[in-house]
Design a protein around this motif. Structure first.
Motif, PDB file in Angstrom:
ATOM      1  N   SER A 126      27.132  76.631 -12.286  1.00 10.78           N
ATOM      2  CA  SER A 126      27.653  76.487 -10.930  1.00 10.78           C
ATOM      3  C   SER A 126      26.474  76.278  -9.998  1.00 10.78           C
ATOM      4  O   SER A 126      25.551  77.096  -9.957  1.00 10.78           O
ATOM      5  CB  SER A 126      28.433  77.743 -10.523  1.00 10.78           C
ATOM      6  OG  SER A 126      28.906  77.604  -9.205  1.00 10.78           O
ATOM      7  N   ILE A 127      26.492  75.151  -9.306  1.00  9.38           N
ATOM      8  CA  ILE A 127      25.446  74.848  -8.334  1.00  9.38           C
ATOM      9  C   ILE A 127      26.104  74.730  -6.975  1.00  9.38           C
ATOM     10  O   ILE A 127      26.984  73.887  -6.777  1.00  9.38           O
ATOM     11  CB  ILE A 127      24.701  73.548  -8.699  1.00  9.38           C
ATOM     12  CG1 ILE A 127      23.923  73.753 -10.003  1.00  9.38           C
ATOM     13  CG2 ILE A 127      23.787  73.116  -7.559  1.00  9.38           C
ATOM     14  CD1 ILE A 127      23.146  72.556 -10.472  1.00  9.38           C
ATOM     15  N   ALA A 128      25.705  75.614  -6.064  1.00  9.66           N
ATOM     16  CA  ALA A 128      26.259  75.630  -4.711  1.00  9.66           C
ATOM     17  C   ALA A 128      27.787  75.655  -4.757  1.00  9.66           C
ATOM     18  O   ALA A 128      28.461  74.921  -4.049  1.00  9.66           O
ATOM     19  CB  ALA A 128      25.734  74.457  -3.897  1.00  9.66           C
ATOM     20  N   ASN A 129      28.325  76.490  -5.643  1.00  7.75           N
ATOM     21  CA  ASN A 129      29.770  76.684  -5.823  1.00  7.75           C
ATOM     22  C   ASN A 129      30.491  75.475  -6.397  1.00  7.75           C
ATOM     23  O   ASN A 129      31.715  75.372  -6.276  1.00  7.75           O
ATOM     24  CB  ASN A 129      30.435  77.136  -4.520  1.00  7.75           C
ATOM     25  CG  ASN A 129      29.958  78.505  -4.095  1.00  7.75           C
ATOM     26  OD1 ASN A 129      29.819  79.398  -4.925  1.00  7.75           O
ATOM     27  ND2 ASN A 129      29.670  78.665  -2.818  1.00  7.75           N
ATOM     28  N   VAL A 130      29.770  74.557  -7.012  1.00  2.00           N
ATOM     29  CA  VAL A 130      30.380  73.425  -7.706  1.00  2.00           C
ATOM     30  C   VAL A 130      30.173  73.641  -9.203  1.00  2.00           C
ATOM     31  O   VAL A 130      29.040  73.777  -9.669  1.00  2.00           O
ATOM     32  CB  VAL A 130      29.787  72.075  -7.260  1.00  2.00           C
ATOM     33  CG1 VAL A 130      30.337  70.927  -8.098  1.00  2.00           C
ATOM     34  CG2 VAL A 130      30.057  71.839  -5.775  1.00  2.00           C
ATOM     35  N   ARG A 131      31.266  73.656  -9.941  1.00  2.00           N
ATOM     36  CA  ARG A 131      31.247  73.874 -11.392  1.00  2.00           C
ATOM     37  C   ARG A 131      30.857  72.568 -12.082  1.00  2.00           C
ATOM     38  O   ARG A 131      31.421  71.520 -11.801  1.00  2.00           O
ATOM     39  CB  ARG A 131      32.643  74.303 -11.840  1.00  2.00           C
ATOM     40  CG  ARG A 131      32.801  74.516 -13.305  1.00  2.00           C
ATOM     41  CD  ARG A 131      34.301  74.726 -13.613  1.00  2.00           C
ATOM     42  NE  ARG A 131      34.550  74.929 -15.006  1.00  2.00           N
ATOM     43  CZ  ARG A 131      34.680  73.953 -15.902  1.00  2.00           C
ATOM     44  NH1 ARG A 131      34.595  72.701 -15.545  1.00  2.00           N
ATOM     45  NH2 ARG A 131      34.918  74.226 -17.162  1.00  2.00           N
ATOM     46  N   ILE A 132      29.896  72.663 -13.013  1.00  2.00           N
ATOM     47  CA  ILE A 132      29.465  71.492 -13.774  1.00  2.00           C
ATOM     48  C   ILE A 132      29.437  71.891 -15.242  1.00  2.00           C
ATOM     49  O   ILE A 132      28.734  72.825 -15.632  1.00  2.00           O
ATOM     50  CB  ILE A 132      28.077  71.001 -13.325  1.00  2.00           C
ATOM     51  CG1 ILE A 132      28.067  70.726 -11.812  1.00  2.00           C
ATOM     52  CG2 ILE A 132      27.668  69.757 -14.109  1.00  2.00           C
ATOM     53  CD1 ILE A 132      26.700  70.560 -11.215  1.00  2.00           C
ATOM     54  N   ALA A 133      30.209  71.161 -16.043  1.00  2.00           N
ATOM     55  CA  ALA A 133      30.279  71.422 -17.477  1.00  2.00           C
ATOM     56  C   ALA A 133      29.550  70.321 -18.225  1.00  2.00           C
ATOM     57  O   ALA A 133      29.448  69.184 -17.745  1.00  2.00           O
ATOM     58  CB  ALA A 133      31.740  71.484 -17.931  1.00  2.00           C
ATOM     59  N   PRO A 134      29.041  70.616 -19.421  1.00  2.00           N
ATOM     60  CA  PRO A 134      28.438  69.554 -20.229  1.00  2.00           C
ATOM     61  C   PRO A 134      29.455  68.432 -20.436  1.00  2.00           C
ATOM     62  O   PRO A 134      30.626  68.695 -20.724  1.00  2.00           O
ATOM     63  CB  PRO A 134      28.129  70.253 -21.561  1.00  2.00           C
ATOM     64  CG  PRO A 134      28.065  71.708 -21.233  1.00  2.00           C
ATOM     65  CD  PRO A 134      29.032  71.911 -20.108  1.00  2.00           C
ATOM     66  N   GLY A 135      29.015  67.197 -20.239  1.00  2.00           N
ATOM     67  CA  GLY A 135      29.908  66.049 -20.395  1.00  2.00           C
ATOM     68  C   GLY A 135      30.602  65.618 -19.121  1.00  2.00           C
ATOM     69  O   GLY A 135      31.161  64.516 -19.071  1.00  2.00           O
ATOM     70  N   ASP A 136      30.623  66.457 -18.075  1.00  2.00           N
ATOM     71  CA  ASP A 136      31.152  66.001 -16.784  1.00  2.00           C
ATOM     72  C   ASP A 136      30.303  64.814 -16.334  1.00  2.00           C
ATOM     73  O   ASP A 136      29.126  64.710 -16.682  1.00  2.00           O
ATOM     74  CB  ASP A 136      31.045  67.102 -15.719  1.00  2.00           C
ATOM     75  CG  ASP A 136      32.098  68.187 -15.844  1.00  2.00           C
ATOM     76  OD1 ASP A 136      32.986  68.079 -16.714  1.00  2.00           O
ATOM     77  OD2 ASP A 136      32.022  69.162 -15.066  1.00  2.00           O
ATOM     78  N   TRP A 137      30.894  63.939 -15.547  1.00  2.00           N
ATOM     79  CA  TRP A 137      30.154  62.771 -15.069  1.00  2.00           C
ATOM     80  C   TRP A 137      29.504  63.057 -13.730  1.00  2.00           C
ATOM     81  O   TRP A 137      30.143  63.603 -12.822  1.00  2.00           O
ATOM     82  CB  TRP A 137      31.074  61.548 -14.993  1.00  2.00           C
ATOM     83  CG  TRP A 137      31.100  60.869 -16.321  1.00  2.00           C
ATOM     84  CD1 TRP A 137      31.770  61.283 -17.439  1.00  2.00           C
ATOM     85  CD2 TRP A 137      30.374  59.707 -16.691  1.00  2.00           C
ATOM     86  NE1 TRP A 137      31.498  60.440 -18.486  1.00  2.00           N
ATOM     87  CE2 TRP A 137      30.659  59.459 -18.061  1.00  2.00           C
ATOM     88  CE3 TRP A 137      29.519  58.851 -16.006  1.00  2.00           C
ATOM     89  CZ2 TRP A 137      30.110  58.382 -18.745  1.00  2.00           C
ATOM     90  CZ3 TRP A 137      28.983  57.783 -16.684  1.00  2.00           C
ATOM     91  CH2 TRP A 137      29.283  57.557 -18.046  1.00  2.00           C
ATOM     92  N   VAL A 138      28.238  62.680 -13.611  1.00  2.00           N
ATOM     93  CA  VAL A 138      27.463  62.864 -12.395  1.00  2.00           C
ATOM     94  C   VAL A 138      27.155  61.488 -11.822  1.00  2.00           C
ATOM     95  O   VAL A 138      26.723  60.590 -12.545  1.00  2.00           O
ATOM     96  CB  VAL A 138      26.142  63.616 -12.699  1.00  2.00           C
ATOM     97  CG1 VAL A 138      25.302  63.760 -11.434  1.00  2.00           C
ATOM     98  CG2 VAL A 138      26.424  64.962 -13.341  1.00  2.00           C
TER      99      VAL A 138
END
Length: 166
Positions: free
Chosen positions: A137-149
């Motif tokens: 979680s970065i700045a209250n944004v959830r990021i999972a492996p494989g999510d697109w950035v």
């Protein structure tokens, strides 16, 4: 690269509402020789230790974006010029650091996109601590492996699946 984060947000407003997509807050500065980059996320969680960052960037990136949860620390840099060169050489699309970077002139000479909170000349320790491929979680944004950035001059967007502009 044919996307704009503003257009992605407009075209996928339903995903913003449902939480399948989010924009990181505007706390990141832009570095590196590439302004716009995208790819699936490889995640790391480290704190003031970049040994694992180096280990990951020494592997083939295959167009992924390395997203580093450095706890927002402003006391030392997690990525420097040598690591940016490694990332470029090994096919990483970009790096997002919730923390600091250094060697900005070297990083800006690399054909890679980098986002970070700030610059800091102090290097980190190198013990290799941390965790890879976990939900962060970065700045209250959830990021999972494989999510697109997706990152461009307007910001950084994270989505559970690859997005296409309408």
């Amino acid at each position: 690269m044919s996307f704009a984060t503003c257009d992605l947000c407009d075209a996928h407003e339903d995903k913003l509402i449902s939480g399948e997509m989010a924009a990181l807050p505007p706390i990141f500065r832009q570095f590196g020789g590439v302004e716009k980059f995208s790819g699936p996320a490889t995640t790391l969680k480290v704190f003031e230790d970049n040994g694992m960052v180096r280990a990951v960037l020494e592997t083939s990136g295959n167009g992924h974006v390395l997203v580093i949860d450095g706890g927002g620390s402003l006391r030392c840099a997690l990525v420097g010029g040598n690591l940016a060169v490694l990332a470029e050489k090994n096919g990483w699309s970009g790096i997002v650091v919730h923390g600091c970077i250094r060697d900005i002139e070297e990083i800006n000479d690399c054909h890679i996109g980098v986002r970070a909170l700030a610059t800091m000349p102090v290097k980190s320790i190198k013990r290799g601590g941390g965790e890879r491929d976990l939900i962060i979680s970065i700045a209250n944004v959830r990021i999972a492996p494989g999510d697109w950035v997706y990152a461009d001059a307007d910001g950084v967007v994270v989505a559970k699946t690859a997005l296409h502009q309408s």
